[in-house]
Design a protein around this motif. Structure first.
Motif, PDB file in Angstrom:
ATOM      1  N   GLY A 199      31.994  13.526 -38.938  1.00  0.00           N
ATOM      2  CA  GLY A 199      30.868  14.243 -38.353  1.00  0.00           C
ATOM      3  C   GLY A 199      30.104  13.428 -37.325  1.00  0.00           C
ATOM      4  N   PHE A 200      30.666  12.284 -36.936  1.00  0.00           N
ATOM      5  CA  PHE A 200      29.979  11.440 -35.959  1.00  0.00           C
ATOM      6  C   PHE A 200      30.085  12.067 -34.569  1.00  0.00           C
ATOM      7  N   SER A 201      31.273  12.523 -34.209  1.00  0.00           N
ATOM      8  CA  SER A 201      31.438  13.300 -32.975  1.00  0.00           C
ATOM      9  C   SER A 201      31.624  14.765 -33.344  1.00  0.00           C
ATOM     10  N   HIS A 202      31.192  15.655 -32.440  1.00  0.00           N
ATOM     11  CA  HIS A 202      31.361  17.087 -32.692  1.00  0.00           C
ATOM     12  C   HIS A 202      32.822  17.506 -32.529  1.00  0.00           C
ATOM     13  N   TYR A 203      33.469  16.958 -31.501  1.00  0.00           N
ATOM     14  CA  TYR A 203      34.868  17.288 -31.243  1.00  0.00           C
ATOM     15  C   TYR A 203      35.615  16.044 -30.781  1.00  0.00           C
ATOM     16  N   GLY A 204      36.935  16.126 -30.864  1.00  0.00           N
ATOM     17  CA  GLY A 204      37.781  15.063 -30.345  1.00  0.00           C
ATOM     18  C   GLY A 204      38.788  15.652 -29.381  1.00  0.00           C
ATOM     19  N   VAL A 205      39.253  14.856 -28.420  1.00  0.00           N
ATOM     20  CA  VAL A 205      40.291  15.307 -27.492  1.00  0.00           C
ATOM     21  C   VAL A 205      41.439  14.301 -27.542  1.00  0.00           C
ATOM     22  N   VAL A 206      42.644  14.805 -27.853  1.00  0.00           N
ATOM     23  CA  VAL A 206      43.819  13.938 -27.997  1.00  0.00           C
ATOM     24  C   VAL A 206      44.987  14.519 -27.203  1.00  0.00           C
ATOM     25  N   PRO A 207      45.843  13.662 -26.664  1.00  0.00           N
ATOM     26  CA  PRO A 207      47.033  14.173 -25.944  1.00  0.00           C
ATOM     27  C   PRO A 207      48.031  14.723 -26.953  1.00  0.00           C
ATOM     28  N   ILE A 208      48.728  15.785 -26.569  1.00  0.00           N
ATOM     29  CA  ILE A 208      49.743  16.324 -27.473  1.00  0.00           C
ATOM     30  C   ILE A 208      51.103  16.430 -26.795  1.00  0.00           C
ATOM     31  N   GLU A 209      51.113  16.823 -25.519  1.00  0.00           N
ATOM     32  CA  GLU A 209      52.384  16.874 -24.802  1.00  0.00           C
ATOM     33  C   GLU A 209      52.194  16.238 -23.464  1.00  0.00           C
ATOM     34  N   ASN A 210      52.934  15.198 -23.214  1.00  0.00           N
ATOM     35  CA  ASN A 210      52.872  14.536 -21.930  1.00  0.00           C
ATOM     36  C   ASN A 210      54.162  14.849 -21.200  1.00  0.00           C
ATOM     37  N   SER A 211      54.030  15.453 -20.026  1.00  0.00           N
ATOM     38  CA  SER A 211      55.223  15.966 -19.367  1.00  0.00           C
ATOM     39  C   SER A 211      56.200  14.846 -19.026  1.00  0.00           C
ATOM     40  N   THR A 212      55.718  13.637 -18.860  1.00  0.00           N
ATOM     41  CA  THR A 212      56.668  12.564 -18.552  1.00  0.00           C
ATOM     42  C   THR A 212      57.075  11.763 -19.775  1.00  0.00           C
ATOM     43  N   VAL A 259      65.049   2.814  -7.677  1.00  0.00           N
ATOM     44  CA  VAL A 259      63.863   3.592  -8.059  1.00  0.00           C
ATOM     45  C   VAL A 259      63.748   3.535  -9.573  1.00  0.00           C
ATOM     46  N   TYR A 260      62.613   3.052 -10.074  1.00  0.00           N
ATOM     47  CA  TYR A 260      62.391   2.989 -11.514  1.00  0.00           C
ATOM     48  C   TYR A 260      61.363   4.043 -11.918  1.00  0.00           C
ATOM     49  N   ALA A 261      61.584   4.659 -13.080  1.00  0.00           N
ATOM     50  CA  ALA A 261      60.600   5.588 -13.649  1.00  0.00           C
ATOM     51  C   ALA A 261      61.081   6.010 -15.025  1.00  0.00           C
ATOM     52  N   HIS A 262      60.201   6.666 -15.773  1.00  0.00           N
ATOM     53  CA  HIS A 262      60.633   7.317 -17.005  1.00  0.00           C
ATOM     54  C   HIS A 262      61.621   8.403 -16.612  1.00  0.00           C
ATOM     55  N   GLN A 263      62.607   8.658 -17.475  1.00  0.00           N
ATOM     56  CA  GLN A 263      63.670   9.603 -17.090  1.00  0.00           C
ATOM     57  C   GLN A 263      63.127  10.997 -16.757  1.00  0.00           C
ATOM     58  N   GLN A 264      62.047  11.397 -17.447  1.00  0.00           N
ATOM     59  CA  GLN A 264      61.508  12.722 -17.133  1.00  0.00           C
ATOM     60  C   GLN A 264      60.879  12.764 -15.747  1.00  0.00           C
ATOM     61  N   ALA A 265      60.252  11.653 -15.346  1.00  0.00           N
ATOM     62  CA  ALA A 265      59.667  11.596 -14.003  1.00  0.00           C
ATOM     63  C   ALA A 265      60.777  11.608 -12.952  1.00  0.00           C
ATOM     64  N   LEU A 266      61.856  10.871 -13.213  1.00  0.00           N
ATOM     65  CA  LEU A 266      62.996  10.884 -12.289  1.00  0.00           C
ATOM     66  C   LEU A 266      63.521  12.315 -12.137  1.00  0.00           C
ATOM     67  N   ALA A 267      63.633  12.999 -13.252  1.00  0.00           N
ATOM     68  CA  ALA A 267      64.139  14.376 -13.214  1.00  0.00           C
ATOM     69  C   ALA A 267      63.168  15.290 -12.466  1.00  0.00           C
ATOM     70  N   GLN A 268      61.875  15.072 -12.687  1.00  0.00           N
ATOM     71  CA  GLN A 268      60.886  15.953 -12.074  1.00  0.00           C
ATOM     72  C   GLN A 268      60.765  15.761 -10.557  1.00  0.00           C
ATOM     73  N   CYS A 269      61.268  14.625 -10.052  1.00  0.00           N
ATOM     74  CA  CYS A 269      61.166  14.345  -8.612  1.00  0.00           C
ATOM     75  C   CYS A 269      62.543  14.340  -7.958  1.00  0.00           C
ATOM     76  N   ARG A 270      63.518  14.939  -8.603  1.00  0.00           N
ATOM     77  CA  ARG A 270      64.903  14.863  -8.148  1.00  0.00           C
ATOM     78  C   ARG A 270      65.066  15.315  -6.694  1.00  0.00           C
ATOM     79  N   GLU A 271      64.463  16.444  -6.354  1.00  0.00           N
ATOM     80  CA  GLU A 271      64.652  16.975  -4.995  1.00  0.00           C
ATOM     81  C   GLU A 271      64.121  16.024  -3.945  1.00  0.00           C
ATOM     82  N   TRP A 272      62.945  15.494  -4.209  1.00  0.00           N
ATOM     83  CA  TRP A 272      62.344  14.571  -3.251  1.00  0.00           C
ATOM     84  C   TRP A 272      63.206  13.322  -3.104  1.00  0.00           C
TER      85      TRP A 272
END
Lengths: 363, 363
Positions: free
Chosen positions: A136-149, A192-205
């Motif tokens: 009850g110290f904070s009213h709400y909390g915000v946490v990550p649940i899905e990170n696209s990369t 080019v280094y990146a997380h595999q999802q980032a590599l996939a997300q920028c494939r066209e570029w």
């Protein structure tokens, strides 16, 4: 647009008039918020009831729906989020715990959802945020649940196994990728280094601009940025924040193929929001390990025509559970069809825990 | 407050009415901003003229002056900053360079001054921000100039020696100190570490709560936090951001004796704002090294009744300059009394450079 004003002075005079009216109305709105608080207090509600997620979501959806422009619906919703935040702050100093440090995406998500009139307090770990809100110290909390990369944030899912907290909202943030390098051109780049999802997300570029350069998947985009900082022949895909952190140049920005690359966060709290008209419900379900177990589990949802927006499986840490699934469905647990389907689901699973019904992210 | 509403539905209906009106007026205001842009474009102004610092300052001062509440003047000014930011963004995508990384006080200052509808781009060093704005890549830059715990940011002053940029605004942020520790109590604490200014600023609190514990001044509050992270018997005075960064607990917050502990930032740009009615002017002055040189220099200002709000001396890096002073005065360089005093000052100094006249920080 035809311009009905001929001089700057004329239009500025009109702006001054409008500002005065806007200000008067915002103060009138704040007085109404005070009246709401007064009525709630008189009828025995506690402070926790002053903020109603479902009501805020309804207001924002209405704002977007009726918005004729020229200010965009998304910008207008942002302004109203801030106006509501300022009005609420008069009644209740809201304290929001988030996964820090300051300046992270989770911080952005907390301020996007609650506006800037709250006190946002950074925490070092996800379990600390749960404990802080539980106490009850904070009213709400915000946490990550899905990170696209980086995929699903397993630690957040695990916390729900034992926490009494409810999910009371979700926040979506658009995330942009940049190409970062120590130098300021693409000449002589060997990898080019990146997380595999980032590599996939920028494939066209990458196909267009770095066609013959090898792409190497690493643990995270931050790790990739660190490597680019150590080697001039390496570029990384990462955020502008990483560019800063590792003193890299941003050679190109927004290089993701899909402009709607988003990351999702959950708002956790002690109360359960009422239906807002467009809700999601998150479930934790476990089923004995036998053939067709999962199909059997999902059938009541399909039969009731309820859409599933996400399903994740996690190894259970209790011996009696064979599998644990985290399932998001459309609708509120109090909706007739959802309630009926959940009853059937409860019969078929060894454990069914409703983690929360909450308004779907508005923008 | 007497409550004229008896039911929640009644007051919520009224809020919905107010929201609709507010939304209509904000869109009308955006249309006016478009009309301003159109008139400016027709009369040959460039894009750079769309944002007028003096006009924004005047609007915000008016908002605060006429504000009857219940929303506070400061909160109302924040809402109007965001409304103006959204309106301006329709005409011009503003790009603001700031001293990063994201989440720093300078980032906060940039967003406080320009609102959240701008693109704020982090840079790793102060000279990069100057170069970025000089090259016209960003419209404005935001740099720290006075840090209440670390003193004047010399590097920013030095940049003005050679830069053609103008100061076009100032931003003040309230800064809070926290007591940070690895543990969660004050038992067994053997030392308090912090920058000497932070120790001084929290003297009363320390006298009351850690009376016999030695206070040790270190290079920066961040360095103090790092030491507290390495030793359970040490506490540090630093920001909540540092608590997060070094995984420390915040044992007490807002422990500064003066609640108005602020840090100051400058906005740098290529244009010179017109007078706003309440302005400051920053000067760079050098004088030959002879007895009474400084007194002689300041006399024209005193004679004209012009208040000096700050004076800093810096070693000149040019042989011909004996001393360089950075002086802030009240008033605009186009004000009659200021212009006359500057003429006298120019005669008496070997170099006089007006770094800019700009609206004084509104909140």
């Amino acid at each position: 647009m035809a311009n009905k004003y001929t001089s700057l002075d004329q239009v500025r005079e009109r702006i001054d008039e409008l500002d005065e009216q806007i200000q008067r109305l915002i103060n009138a709105r704040a007085e109404c918020a005070q009246a709401v608080a007064q009525i709630k207090t008189q009828s025995g509600h506690t402070e926790a009831d002053f903020y109603r997620p479902e009501r805020e979501a309804q207001i924002l959806r209405q704002v977007i729906e009726r918005n004729p422009g020229p200010v965009s619906g998304e910008e207008m919703a942002r302004l109203f989020r801030e106006i509501m935040s300022a009005c609420l702050a008069l009644e209740q100093a809201m304290r929001i715990a988030f996964l820090g440090p300051e300046g992270t995406y989770t911080h952005d998500a907390a301020l996007k959802h609650f506006g800037h009139s709250v006190t946002a307090v950074p925490h070092g770990a996800i379990d600390e945020i749960f404990r802080d809100v539980e106490a009850g110290f904070s009213h709400y909390g915000v946490v990550p649940i899905e990170n696209s990369t980086e995929g699903v944030v397993d630690h957040t899912l695990d916390m729900f196994l034992n926490s009494p907290l409810q999910i009371s909202g979700e926040v979506e943030l658009r995330i942009h990728h940049c190409l970062l390098a120590k130098g300021d051109s693409l000449d002589g780049i060997k990898a080019v280094y990146a997380h595999q999802q980032a590599l996939a997300q920028c494939r066209e570029w990458l196909d267009e601009n770095l066609k013959d350069v090898p792409r190497i998947a690493v643990n995270s985009n931050a790790a990739a940025a660190k490597m680019a900082a150590a080697d001039e022949a390496v570029v990384a895909i990462a955020s502008m924040a990483a560019a800063e952190l590792y003193a890299l140049n941003s050679i190109a920005c927004n290089i993701e193929d899909e402009p709607d690359n988003t990351t999702r966060f959950l708002v956790i709290g002690r109360q359960s929001p009422a239906p807002s008209g467009k809700d999601k419900t998150s479930l934790l379900v476990s089923t004995p390990n036998r053939p067709g177990g999962l199909n059997n589990l999902l059938k009541p949802l399909a039969d009731a025509g309820i859409s599933m927006t996400r399903i994740e499986s996690r190894p259970s840490r209790r011996a009696m559970w064979e599998y644990v699934f985290f399932i998001d469905i459309e609708g509120h647990k109090d909706d007739v069809n959802v309630a009926a389907a959940l009853d059937v689901l409860a019969d078929r699973s060894s454990v069914l825990k409703v983690l929360g019904s909450y308004p779907a992210a508005v923008v």
